[in-house]
Design an enzyme around this catalytic site. Structure first.
Site, PDB file in Angstrom:
ATOM      1  N   ASP A  14     -25.757  32.378  -1.587  1.00 31.45           N
ATOM      2  CA  ASP A  14     -25.382  33.112  -0.376  1.00 31.45           C
ATOM      3  C   ASP A  14     -24.722  34.462  -0.657  1.00 31.45           C
ATOM      4  OD1 ASP A  14     -26.133  30.740   1.037  1.00 31.45           O
ATOM      5  OD2 ASP A  14     -24.145  29.893   0.692  1.00 31.45           O
ATOM      6  N   GLU A 174     -29.909  31.107  10.310  1.00 33.35           N
ATOM      7  CA  GLU A 174     -28.558  31.264   9.759  1.00 33.35           C
ATOM      8  C   GLU A 174     -28.435  32.615   9.066  1.00 33.35           C
ATOM      9  OE1 GLU A 174     -28.622  27.679   7.457  1.00 33.35           O
ATOM     10  OE2 GLU A 174     -29.846  28.541   5.869  1.00 33.35           O
TER      11      GLU A 174
HETATM   12  C1  6LW Z   1     -25.101  28.503   4.033  1.00 29.25           C
HETATM   13  C2  6LW Z   1     -26.333  28.706   4.773  1.00 29.25           C
HETATM   14  C3  6LW Z   1     -27.255  28.425   3.715  1.00 29.25           C
HETATM   15  O1  6LW Z   1     -23.947  28.571   4.764  1.00 29.25           O
HETATM   16  O2  6LW Z   1     -26.721  27.450   2.952  1.00 29.25           O
HETATM   17  O3  6LW Z   1     -28.889  29.515   2.538  1.00 29.25           O
HETATM   18  C4  6LW Z   1     -25.438  27.194   3.436  1.00 29.25           C
HETATM   19  N1  6LW Z   1     -28.288  29.133   3.538  1.00 29.25           N
HETATM   20  O4  6LW Z   1     -26.560  29.961   5.249  1.00 29.25           O
HETATM   21  C5  6LW Z   1     -24.548  26.731   2.343  1.00 29.25           C
HETATM   22  O5  6LW Z   1     -24.578  27.601   1.243  1.00 29.25           O
END
Ligand code: 6LW
Length: 496
Positions: A14, A174
């Site tokens: 991330d 996300e």
């Molecule tokens: C993070 C989310 C994700 O918060 O994995 O790759 C989660 N995406 O965005 C945990 O790292």
């Protein structure tokens, strides 16, 4: 010049990046490990050096007994008016917060909480206003990328939380980030889940709160159709403009092992991919929307050399920057001396989602030889190849009534088994060795100049596909047992 991906190897998921006075800074998530949020700097986007962590105090992050892969989720790093801000989620307590510092090499503030739910918070500063985004549900119960305005001094909300974009229909929308480029707002996000279907998508609008028009060729970046290719799961990216105004994306991805039904065990790592804007204001990324293990580019000056440290020892690492603990460590149990570490064990074992006496470094590459001299008084101490409390392989010295033994223990889900034991008699010290390859770990004991193979175990059973979760393998030195104490010296981890 040519550069290779990943640009930061090992469990550093991330990534989020910003640039200040010609230097790039980058942060990553850290889940149940402490200190939280590793912080890096770079002059060229390719060579990254860790300079510290953002969350170094118990008062900043509650990690006591957090579940594995809970704790610190994806951060965003931004700079505004001489101040750095890092915002993240404690996924276990469901709290979004930010910390700030005016000195990137110094300590960060106490947390400032924001009463907006969801994960993956983002901060965007404009004309004295601050906008906060996360993925979640807004005040009216509508899901998506949710935005509100906040007071940056207090974290309090100045406007209701509103869902401003619902993505392109992929699962797990996300990782939102907002940018203003040439007068337009770009909302970049991830979809597909942080696994093989991961991708980066984006939309563009005239106003910060939308409406947003989707890029017609989303996903702009994904390796989901490159079945046999080593780099998979690319997504969750942050844009950055370099010294020559070229655009790049730093994002996560992983290197897979195996042939069919592949897996990964080193965690999600940091990748760099070139980004190019067209005349209509849309951007493309990488090679036809994919990320490569090697990019040939004239965007990076030819005198830049991509360096990689392949050899790690107590002598060339710093305790505070390079090593991490599980959850909240008890400082009295760790004694750091020059080139020597003494650990005091407690009754907490590696099999508990707690804070055993444990100090680890990320495994950064597949092929490695790890060795350490361990000398024990009581209890058990050694090296663990650790994914989580239910998935780890240990080679250790252990004292019982009949004397000292070296053991090789495998811990895979519900199966916990001591596979091999070698009697050391009254000898309380040994050189423990682990050899790692893509597919196997081998556990050895060196005594009188001879290496005894204790056994081997497959990397697959420590992978995210088996263990679940968002972390990667950590090489840990540990001690277990109330009243136990062990000395570790001549630690070495050589990547081959
Ligand atoms: C993070 C989310 C994700 O918060 O994995 O790759 C989660 N995406 O965005 C945990 O790292």
């Amino acid at each position: 010049m040519k550069y290779s991906n990943p640009v930061i190897k090992g469990f550093y998921p991330d990534p989020s990046v910003c640039k200040v006075d010609g230097t790039y800074y980058l942060v990553c998530s850290s889940m149940q490990y402490f200190p939280g949020v590793p912080l890096f700097e770079s002059k060229d986007l390719i060579n990254w050096k860790q300079i510290g962590h953002c969350l170094t105090r118990e008062s900043q992050i509650q990690l006591h007994k957090v579940n594995s892969s809970g704790g610190v989720f994806a951060p965003t790093l931004r700079y505004n008016n001489g101040r750095f801000y890092m915002t993240t989620t404690n996924d276990t307590t469901h709290q979004n917060f930010y910390v700030w510092t005016d000195d990137i090499y110094g300590e960060w503030s106490e947390p400032v909480h924001v009463e907006q739910g969801g994960i993956d918070p983002d901060l965007y500063f404009e004309d004295g206003k601050t906008f906060f985004m996360s993925n979640g549900t807004d005040d009216n119960g509508v899901g998506g990328i949710v935005q509100c305005e906040i007071d940056i001094a207090t974290g309090s909300k100045l406007s209701p939380s509103c869902s401003i974009w619902q993505g392109t229909g992929g699962r797990y929308l996300e990782a939102p980030h907002m940018y203003k480029i040439k007068g337009k707002y770009y909302l970049v996000a991830a979809e597909g889940g942080t696994e093989f279907g991961h991708m980066v998508t984006y939309a563009c609008g005239e106003s910060i709160s939308g409406p947003f028009e989707e890029y017609p060729h989303n996903p702009v970046l994904t390796n989901r159709n490159l079945g046999g290719y080593e780099l998979q799961a690319v997504g969750h990216g942050d844009l950055i403009q370099d010294h020559n105004d070229n655009w790049w994306m730093l994002h996560l991805g992983f290197r897979q092992s195996g042939q069919w039904l592949t897996y990964h065990h080193l965690g999600r790592e940091v990748f760099l991919t070139p980004v190019t804007f067209d005349e209509d204001g849309w951007f493309t990324a990488g090679h036809n929307g994919t990320t490569l293990t090697c990019f040939e580019t004239d965007r990076i000056p030819s005198d830049v050399v991509q360096e990689e440290k392949r050899s790690y020892s107590f002598e060339n690492m710093e305790w505070e920057k390079d090593w991490c603990y599980l959850r909240l460590p008890c400082p009295e149990n760790y004694l750091f001396e020059q080139n020597k570490l003494t650990l005091k064990g407690t009754e907490i074992t590696l099999d508990q989602a707690d804070s055993p006496t444990f100090l680890g470094i990320r495994q950064k590459d597949f092929n490695a030889e790890i060795s350490c001299d361990v000398s024990l008084t009581n209890g058990e101490a050694g090296i663990t190849i650790y994914m989580d409390e239910n998935h780890h392989y240990d080679v250790a010295i252990r004292k019982d009534k009949s004397g000292y033994k070296v053991i090789e223990r495998l811990n895979i889900g519900d199966i916990k088994s001591i596979e091999h034991e070698v009697d050391l008699g009254r000898d309380s010290q040994a050189t423990l060795i682990i050899q790692a390859s893509n597919e196997r770990y081998s556990f050895l004991l060196r005594t009188d100049g001879m290496d005894i193979l204790l056994g081997t175990a497959q990397t697959k059973y420590l992978s995210s596909e088996v263990a679940g979760g968002f972390t990667g393998v950590i090489i840990g030195l540990y001690a277990v047992g109330e009243g136990s104490s062990a000395e570790f010296s001549k630690f070495s981890c050589e990547y081959i």
